[in-house]
Structures are given as C-alpha cells and as structure tokens.
Write a protein that holds these residues in place. Structure first.
Motif, short mmCIF file in Angstrom:
data_model
loop_
_atom_site.label_atom_id
_atom_site.label_comp_id
_atom_site.label_asym_id
_atom_site.label_seq_id
_atom_site.Cartn_x
_atom_site.Cartn_y
_atom_site.Cartn_z
N VAL A 168 9.81 -6.00 5.79
CA VAL A 168 10.79 -5.83 6.85
C VAL A 168 11.68 -7.07 6.82
N VAL A 169 12.98 -6.86 6.78
CA VAL A 169 13.94 -7.97 6.73
C VAL A 169 14.60 -8.10 8.10
N ILE A 170 14.53 -9.30 8.67
CA ILE A 170 15.15 -9.58 9.97
C ILE A 170 16.09 -10.77 9.80
N GLY A 171 17.36 -10.54 10.05
CA GLY A 171 18.34 -11.62 10.00
C GLY A 171 18.86 -11.90 11.39
N ALA A 172 18.73 -13.13 11.84
CA ALA A 172 19.18 -13.49 13.19
C ALA A 172 19.44 -14.99 13.26
N GLU A 173 19.92 -15.42 14.44
CA GLU A 173 20.24 -16.85 14.61
C GLU A 173 19.59 -17.44 15.85
N SER A 174 18.80 -16.65 16.56
CA SER A 174 18.16 -17.16 17.77
C SER A 174 16.70 -16.75 17.80
N ASP A 175 15.89 -17.58 18.43
CA ASP A 175 14.47 -17.27 18.58
C ASP A 175 14.27 -15.98 19.36
N ARG A 176 15.13 -15.76 20.35
CA ARG A 176 14.98 -14.55 21.17
C ARG A 176 15.16 -13.29 20.34
N ALA A 177 16.17 -13.27 19.47
CA ALA A 177 16.39 -12.09 18.63
C ALA A 177 15.21 -11.86 17.70
N PHE A 178 14.72 -12.94 17.09
CA PHE A 178 13.55 -12.80 16.21
C PHE A 178 12.35 -12.27 16.99
N GLN A 179 12.14 -12.79 18.20
CA GLN A 179 10.99 -12.38 19.00
C GLN A 179 11.05 -10.90 19.36
N VAL A 180 12.24 -10.43 19.76
CA VAL A 180 12.38 -9.01 20.12
C VAL A 180 12.06 -8.12 18.92
N LEU A 181 12.60 -8.46 17.75
CA LEU A 181 12.38 -7.62 16.57
C LEU A 181 10.96 -7.73 16.07
N ARG A 182 10.34 -8.90 16.18
CA ARG A 182 8.94 -9.02 15.78
C ARG A 182 8.05 -8.18 16.67
N ARG A 183 8.38 -8.12 17.98
CA ARG A 183 7.60 -7.29 18.89
C ARG A 183 7.72 -5.82 18.53
N LEU A 184 8.93 -5.39 18.18
CA LEU A 184 9.14 -3.99 17.80
C LEU A 184 8.33 -3.62 16.56
N TYR A 185 8.22 -4.56 15.64
CA TYR A 185 7.51 -4.28 14.39
C TYR A 185 6.05 -4.76 14.42
N ARG A 186 5.55 -5.06 15.61
CA ARG A 186 4.19 -5.59 15.72
C ARG A 186 3.14 -4.71 15.03
N PRO A 187 3.22 -3.36 15.10
CA PRO A 187 2.20 -2.56 14.41
C PRO A 187 2.13 -2.84 12.92
N LEU A 188 3.22 -3.30 12.31
CA LEU A 188 3.20 -3.58 10.87
C LEU A 188 2.52 -4.91 10.55
N TYR A 189 2.47 -5.81 11.54
CA TYR A 189 1.73 -7.05 11.32
C TYR A 189 0.26 -6.75 11.09
N LEU A 190 -0.23 -5.71 11.74
CA LEU A 190 -1.65 -5.37 11.63
C LEU A 190 -2.03 -4.90 10.24
N ILE A 191 -1.05 -4.40 9.47
CA ILE A 191 -1.33 -4.01 8.08
C ILE A 191 -0.75 -5.03 7.10
N GLU A 192 -0.45 -6.23 7.65
CA GLU A 192 -0.02 -7.38 6.85
C GLU A 192 1.26 -7.11 6.04
N THR A 193 2.19 -6.39 6.66
CA THR A 193 3.49 -6.18 6.03
C THR A 193 4.27 -7.49 6.00
N PRO A 194 4.82 -7.90 4.87
CA PRO A 194 5.63 -9.11 4.83
C PRO A 194 6.86 -8.97 5.72
N ILE A 195 7.09 -9.95 6.58
CA ILE A 195 8.27 -9.99 7.42
C ILE A 195 9.16 -11.12 6.91
N VAL A 196 10.34 -10.77 6.41
CA VAL A 196 11.26 -11.75 5.83
C VAL A 196 12.30 -12.12 6.89
#
Length: 434
Positions: A168-196
C-alpha cells in the motif's frame, strides 16, 4: 471510521466495497443518477468476479451506501477519496484532470470540518500540489490535508488485489494524513502488508513507473517472440529461463497481441508526456508505446497472411474481444484494431466473448455475435484466439475441426497445445513458437 468515495466507476466501486468489508462506513457518490439508482437496486454496472456479492452484503449490513449528493456523502467523513476518471486528453496524450480538479473544488466548498482528501485516481506527478493550490484559492480557511493513495487493482482480480495487496502506497505531508490512512488500512497490518510512506509526488510517480515498467516487460517479450520465430526458438522456454532469474521474475512475460486495458495505454502515454515536459524524456516508454500499437496492426496482417494474403469473403471466427479475461473492459483491446482491419479487408466476422456487453457497441456493424465458441467456429474458414478466457482453453481441437469449414487456427495467446491441433488437421500458428 467513515469515508466518502467520489466516483462509482471501477476503482471507486471496488475500493469502496472493500473498505466497507474492512468495517469502514463508506458512502459512494456519483453524478450519474442512473448508475446510483442501479447500485441501490443491486445492479452492478461493471463485470468483476465477486463484486456483486461484496456490494450486496455490505449494503445489507449498512456499511455501504450510494448517493448523488456530495454533502450527504461527506457528512462526518474522516477522508474523501477522489476516484474519478483520468482519460487521455485528446490531442496531446496528457491525462485529462478536469474531473479530478472539479471534484476537488466541490469537496473544498462542501467541507465543514477537518478531513483528508485522497487521490485514488491515477494522476501525473505534481497533481497533488495543484490540488493543494486549488483548495488554498477556493477555501483558504478549510482544514483539508491532501494525500495520494494510488490503486494497483488488476481487472478480473481487483478484490483480491485490494484485500491482499503486494503493498500500500501512502503519499502525504502531515502526520494526521498518514494516521488517517494507516487506520483505514489497519486490517492489512495484521497480514504484514508492506506500507510504503512517501511524499505526495513520489507516491504519484510510483503508480506510473510501475505500470510503465510492466508495459515495457510485455513489449520486450513480444519482441523476443518475433525473434524466436525467425530463429526457430520457443518463447515459452525463453520466458521461463528469464523468469527464473529472481532479478526479473516470471510475471508479465507472456507473449501476445499487445497490451490494452484501462491503465497501461493511458498511463504510459501520460508518463511519456510528463517526462518530456520536465526535460527528462522516458525514451524507453515512448518506444514501448509505439511498438505496442504497431504490434496490434501486425496481428491483423498475420491473420491475412495465414489466409494466403487475402481474407475477402472468408469467414473468420474470433474468440475473445475484451482486453483480458474476467472483465468486460474493451479499452484499447487488441480486438479494436484486429477485427476492424479484417473487416475492412473483406472478412466476414463471427465473434464470441463471454462478456460481450461493451464489445457489441464497439465492433464493426457487420460483426455477427455468436452464442458460444463452437457457434462462432461453425463454418469458419479460420479461427483466431484473441483473449484467453478459461472456457476456451478446454476446447476440443477435434470438435473445432468438425465444426469449421477451413483448417487455419491462429492462437495469439499461446493458450493451446500446438501438437494436439496439428494432429487434428489444423494449420496452427502461435506466437514465438516453432
């Protein structure tokens, strides 16, 4: 969490349904009233395996809804995704960003609180920066963070690609934007999907670079197939020998009639134009585009040559019209070049595709659409395989021989066993094989 997905097309509908499956409250908004009404009634406007079930289940469970009202969709949303079309612009090949900018402006005007505006559409590098400037002009008071989250969905396997992605590729410039998108993709963290995590420009370029590289890979093996035919080599073995090299990999080394679809043609063209404008020409990509277009023309010539130099008055059965199996997408499909050229040369076309809804509107008017592969082959002088749907792989060469009037078969996807077809009495040709 709650998100609004602007655009009920391929990307927006698949992404929205998959986010809903993750447990997110998703509202998909589209300006096309008939499309929204169809979706509310349970009718899916595109063919994608498993999508109808995924949509119906999440609508039933209250996590997925559809509307034409942007304000309604944005109510309480943590993020708004732009999933509108970016077709090639007429005249210069650049991506047409008019839909992206129009949607971004509407979001800016409708925003009532902090949110993250995410480009899911494939956009040229620098688009996110332009969206930021647009928002600053329209609503300087708005608390809107801009981010890029490119999609990597293959038609025919889109749900699996979203649920089990390579990355999953996330491009942003603020911690808040990264946090929102990481929360949305949280189920993929459980299967150790690389987050770029990258900057916005880098994320935008990753998508174009990936698609262009795959297009180059396809075009390379197609040219190696031509060389194999001249040298008496077998492109299957060449591709296997290459693909076992871990630095190269096995995927996208399948010779055929050229690439098509919703992504590769327009994305390679847009990347080439952007690179030219920025003074860093991507000449490999430019040559790939030219070679791919020439290849589609060459496939029609190959059919004509196999028929002794003329197809006038000959009946040609064409199996497969979509650009790839498991989709109804006809965008830049090889059939859009091959079939009209054969028809212009005087051939009588009998075509069959398992998902012909869009093909019926795009093929030459005189094309006869058959009800099955054998129906298409009935009385045909030659048979051409253009798209390798699974149901074609098991066709009996003996039954085809008994059905057809002629004995010429051109397998442009290397889906069949050459020996079996030749033993059945066919003059069989494939791509890059002796």
């Amino acid at each position: 969490m709650r998100v609004a997905m602007i655009g009920a097309g391929y990307v927006g509908l698949v992404s929205g349904a998959c986010f809903a499956e993750f447990g997110v409250d998703v509202c998909v908004v589209d300006t096309e009233v008939s499309k929204v009404e169809a979706l509310r009634a349970g009718r899916i406007p595109i063919y994608e395996p498993g999508l109808d079930k995924l949509v119906s289940e999440n609508v039933r469970d209250g996590r997925l809804s559809f509307t034409t009202d942007l304000s309604e969709a944005m109510e309480g949303a943590d993020a708004v995704f732009l999933a509108v079309g970016t077709p090639s612009r007429r005249g210069d090949g650049h991506a047409d960003l008019s839909y992206v900018f129009a949607a971004a402006e509407q979001v800016a005007r409708a925003a009532k609180g902090p949110l993250v505006l995410v480009t899911k559409s494939t956009v040229p590098v620098g688009t996110g920066r332009q969206i930021q400037e647009l928002i600053a002009r329209v609503r300087p008071d708005a608390e809107i963070e801009v981010a890029s989250n490119p999609e990597f969905l293959r038609e025919g396997n889109a749900i699996g690609d979203f649920m089990r992605p390579d990355r999953v590729v996330i491009g942003a410039e603020s911690d808040r934007a990264f946090q929102v998108l990481r929360r949305l993709y949280r189920p993929l963290y459980l299967i150790e999907t690389p987050i770029v995590q990258t900057g916005i420009e880098t994320a935008e370029l990753i998508k174009y670079a990936a698609n262009a590289f795959l297009a180059v890979k396809i075009t390379f093996i197609n040219q190696m197939a031509d060389l194999c035919e001249k040298a008496g080599a077998d492109v299957h073995d060449v591709a296997r020998g290459m693909g076992l090299d871990g630095r190269i990999g096995r995927k996208f080394l399948h010779a055929g009639p050229g690439y098509g679809g919703s992504c590769f043609p327009k994305d390679t063209l847009a990347l080439a134009r952007t690179a030219q404008e920025l003074g860093a020409p991507a000449t490999i990509v430019e040559q790939t585009i030219a070679a791919n277009e020439a290849r589609k023309e060459a496939m029609a010539e190959r059919v004509i040559a196999a028929m002794g130099g003329s197809v006038a008055g000959k009946t040609i059965a064409v199996l497969g019209l979509t650009f790839k199996p498991e989709t109804d997408d006809m965008r830049d499909a090889p059939s859009l070049v091959v079939v009209p050229k054969l028809a212009q040369a005087g051939a009588i076309i009998r075509a069959y595709d398992p998902q012909p809804s869009h093909a019926r509107q795009l093929m030459p008017a005189a094309t006869h659409f058959a009800e099955s592969a054998l129906d298409a082959a009935d009385g045909a002088d030659a048979l051409v395989l253009l798209t390798e749907w699974n149901e074609f792989r098991a066709l009996s060469p003996e039954r085809l021989k008994a059905t057809m009037a002629g004995n010429t078969v051109l397998d442009l996807r290397n889906a069949w066993d050459p020996q079996a077809f030749r033993e059945a009495g066919f003059q069989y040709q494939s791509i890059g094989r002796p």
